[in-house]
Each structure stands twice: as C-alpha cells, then as structure tokens.
Motif scaffolding. Structure first.
Motif, PDB file in Angstrom:
ATOM      1  N   VAL A   1     -41.607 -90.388   3.532  1.00  0.00           N
ATOM      2  CA  VAL A   1     -41.223 -90.218   5.192  1.00  0.00           C
ATOM      3  C   VAL A   1     -42.009 -89.220   5.483  1.00  0.00           C
ATOM      4  CG1 VAL A   1     -39.563 -90.270   6.768  1.00  0.00           C
ATOM      5  CG2 VAL A   1     -38.866 -91.419   4.625  1.00  0.00           C
ATOM      6  N   SER A   2     -42.656 -89.356   6.808  1.00  0.00           N
ATOM      7  CA  SER A   2     -43.282 -88.110   7.637  1.00  0.00           C
ATOM      8  C   SER A   2     -42.276 -87.927   8.638  1.00  0.00           C
ATOM      9  CB  SER A   2     -44.405 -88.396   7.947  1.00  0.00           C
ATOM     10  OG  SER A   2     -45.149 -87.512   8.847  1.00  0.00           O
ATOM     11  N   ASN A   3     -41.901 -86.480   8.889  1.00  0.00           N
ATOM     12  CA  ASN A   3     -41.050 -86.068  10.187  1.00  0.00           C
ATOM     13  C   ASN A   3     -39.581 -87.095   9.933  1.00  0.00           C
ATOM     14  OD1 ASN A   3     -40.405 -84.971  12.637  1.00  0.00           O
ATOM     15  ND2 ASN A   3     -41.127 -86.542  13.944  1.00  0.00           N
ATOM     16  N   GLY A   4     -39.244 -86.851   8.798  1.00  0.00           N
ATOM     17  CA  GLY A   4     -37.817 -87.407   8.671  1.00  0.00           C
ATOM     18  C   GLY A   4     -37.374 -87.515   7.127  1.00  0.00           C
TER      19      GLY A   4
ATOM     20  N   THR B   1     -42.791 -91.739  10.424  1.00  0.00           N
ATOM     21  CA  THR B   1     -43.453 -92.663   9.602  1.00  0.00           C
ATOM     22  C   THR B   1     -43.100 -92.890   8.277  1.00  0.00           C
ATOM     23  OG1 THR B   1     -45.386 -92.144  11.114  1.00  0.00           O
ATOM     24  CG2 THR B   1     -45.951 -93.436   8.808  1.00  0.00           C
ATOM     25  N   ILE B   2     -42.851 -94.107   7.925  1.00  0.00           N
ATOM     26  CA  ILE B   2     -42.183 -94.268   6.349  1.00  0.00           C
ATOM     27  C   ILE B   2     -43.408 -95.095   5.761  1.00  0.00           C
ATOM     28  CG2 ILE B   2     -40.354 -95.493   5.227  1.00  0.00           C
ATOM     29  CD1 ILE B   2     -40.094 -94.999   9.123  1.00  0.00           C
ATOM     30  N   THR B   3     -43.517 -94.667   4.533  1.00  0.00           N
ATOM     31  CA  THR B   3     -44.666 -95.447   3.662  1.00  0.00           C
ATOM     32  C   THR B   3     -44.046 -95.817   2.498  1.00  0.00           C
ATOM     33  OG1 THR B   3     -46.286 -93.988   4.713  1.00  0.00           O
ATOM     34  CG2 THR B   3     -46.898 -95.169   2.535  1.00  0.00           C
TER      35      THR B   3
ATOM     36  N   ARG C   1     -33.627 -91.104   8.406  1.00  0.00           N
ATOM     37  CA  ARG C   1     -32.822 -90.073   9.269  1.00  0.00           C
ATOM     38  C   ARG C   1     -34.234 -89.637  10.095  1.00  0.00           C
ATOM     39  NH1 ARG C   1     -28.212 -87.601  10.820  1.00  0.00           N
ATOM     40  NH2 ARG C   1     -28.687 -85.774  11.834  1.00  0.00           N
ATOM     41  N   ALA C   2     -34.333 -89.790  11.387  1.00  0.00           N
ATOM     42  CA  ALA C   2     -35.260 -89.433  12.245  1.00  0.00           C
ATOM     43  C   ALA C   2     -35.579 -87.877  12.359  1.00  0.00           C
ATOM     44  CB  ALA C   2     -35.696 -90.045  13.298  1.00  0.00           C
TER      45      ALA C   2
ATOM     46  N   ASN D   1     -32.945 -87.400  15.528  1.00  0.00           N
ATOM     47  CA  ASN D   1     -31.890 -87.200  14.249  1.00  0.00           C
ATOM     48  C   ASN D   1     -31.251 -88.412  14.044  1.00  0.00           C
ATOM     49  OD1 ASN D   1     -32.821 -84.579  13.859  1.00  0.00           O
ATOM     50  ND2 ASN D   1     -31.398 -84.122  15.534  1.00  0.00           N
ATOM     51  N   GLU D   2     -31.549 -89.600  14.693  1.00  0.00           N
ATOM     52  CA  GLU D   2     -30.808 -90.854  14.535  1.00  0.00           C
ATOM     53  C   GLU D   2     -31.140 -91.581  13.246  1.00  0.00           C
ATOM     54  OE1 GLU D   2     -30.156 -95.301  16.693  1.00  0.00           O
ATOM     55  OE2 GLU D   2     -31.277 -93.652  17.710  1.00  0.00           O
TER      56      GLU D   2
END
Length: 216
Positions: A58-61, A88-90, A80-81, A39-40
C-alpha cells in the motif's frame, strides 16, 4: 468387427473430452470505495479463478495483512487511507501461482487507486465584497444608545451563589441546579434569601426577606 470397435473407442474418447470442464484462469482486485475521507478504512477484494499466495503493498496507507492465500475465490483485505492525496493498493502473485488446473499462471500485478478527499475549511470560504462607501453617520444619540446596549447583553443567567440564612440547601448549591429544598422549624414565618449573579451586569430578583405561610 475391428472397424466398429475402433469407431466405438473414438466415440467414448470424444465423450470423455467433452465431459471434462475447463476453467478459465483469472486474477483481479476491486475496491469497495472510489473516494474516502482522511484515515478512513475500506475493503479491497483480491483473487479470482487462480490458486496461490498474493503479496499486498500500500502507498499512502496501511493494510490489515501483507499477503493472502487465494484458491478460486476472492479474499477481503482492510485498507486504512492516509491523511490526504490518494492511496494505491497493489496485489502481486508470488512464485508458484497457478490456474485452477494446477498449471503455472503469471497474470502480473494488479493495482487500484482510491482518492482521499477533504471538506473545505471555513478559511477557504470566499469573503464577501467590501463596500468602500461608508454609510452616513447618524448623530442622533437617542437612537444609537439602545443598539449599543443590545450588543452588550449577555446570555449568562447563572447564579454564582445562593444562600438562605440559618438554613442549608439540599442539594448543595450548583449553578446548574434550579430546584432546592430547605428544612425549617415548624414556627418559621420568614426566611432571608441571598443570591449573586455570575455576570457582573446581571440583576437578581426574588432575594431578601420573604414571609412564609403554612399550608393547611
């Protein structure tokens, strides 16, 4: 004369061509961190030598925005994670994306992945090896009793009550307060203090009837 004019025109045209700057198109994305806590928040920069809108997924965030406009620059996006695994950011350029000269430019999507790490919990700590050999029992009761009494000692040294007969404490009794004041008549020569310990096996000293002496 015409020959010289033609040569001069060619030289001027060559100088004009050499003087026109040519910008190489580029598009990319970078992350401020490679590892984050659950969550950082962290930042990714999207852009380059290009012009147009870029969609952010964003995947998982989660991202602070779903798209950004780049114009020969890099634009920061806050991410935010999630709670575990990796995020993963695209970044995907939209239709109409171009290079700095305004020509169509299709670099394709860019992605970056950041690992989410967690500190090991105490439950995962390896337990020490158990010694199956039982120690020799000491039958001497005189040495075993003090050890048992030490284990039963408590660190609770609080009072559950404190009173002075026919007087009021200032401030009002509080187990966390260690200093009080009492207003007494000028001819008072004795007071009676009563107090109880919060722990059942604790002992209280300094109670009972106490003689007073006036200061001169």
């Amino acid at each position: 004369m015409k020959k010289y004019i033609g040569i001069l025109i060619m030289i001027v045209f060559a100088l004009i061509l050499w003087g026109v700057p040519v910008k190489a198109a580029s598009f990319g994305m970078s992350s401020s961190k490679r590892q984050v806590k659950p969550n950082e928040s962290f930042t990714v920069s999207v852009g380059g030598q290009c012009i147009g809108r870029v969609n952010i997924s964003v995947s998982n965030g989660t991202a602070s925005t779903s798209s950004v406009w780049v114009e020969e620059n890099y634009v920061p996006v806050t991410i935010r994670a999630g709670g575990s695994g990796s995020v993963t950011i695209t970044a995907t350029p939209t239709v109409g994306f171009s290079n700095p000269d305004g020509d169509e430019y299709s670099p394709g999507a860019r992605s970056t992945t950041v690992t989410i790490y967690q500190k090991p919990t105490s439950s995962t700590t390896q337990k020490p090896t158990t010694n199956n050999n039982k120690p020799t029992t000491n039958t001497n009761t005189s040495t075993s009793k003090p050890n048992q009494e030490e284990k039963k000692k408590s660190s609770n040294n609080m009072l559950s009550s404190l009173t002075i007969e026919n007087s009021n404490l200032s401030p009002k009794f509080d187990k966390n307060v260690s200093k009080y004041e009492v207003n007494l008549p000028a001819n008072t020569d004795k007071i009676k203090i009563s107090a109880k310990a919060e722990h059942a096996k604790a002992k209280v000293e300094g109670t009972g009837e106490i003689s007073l002496k006036q200061r001169r």
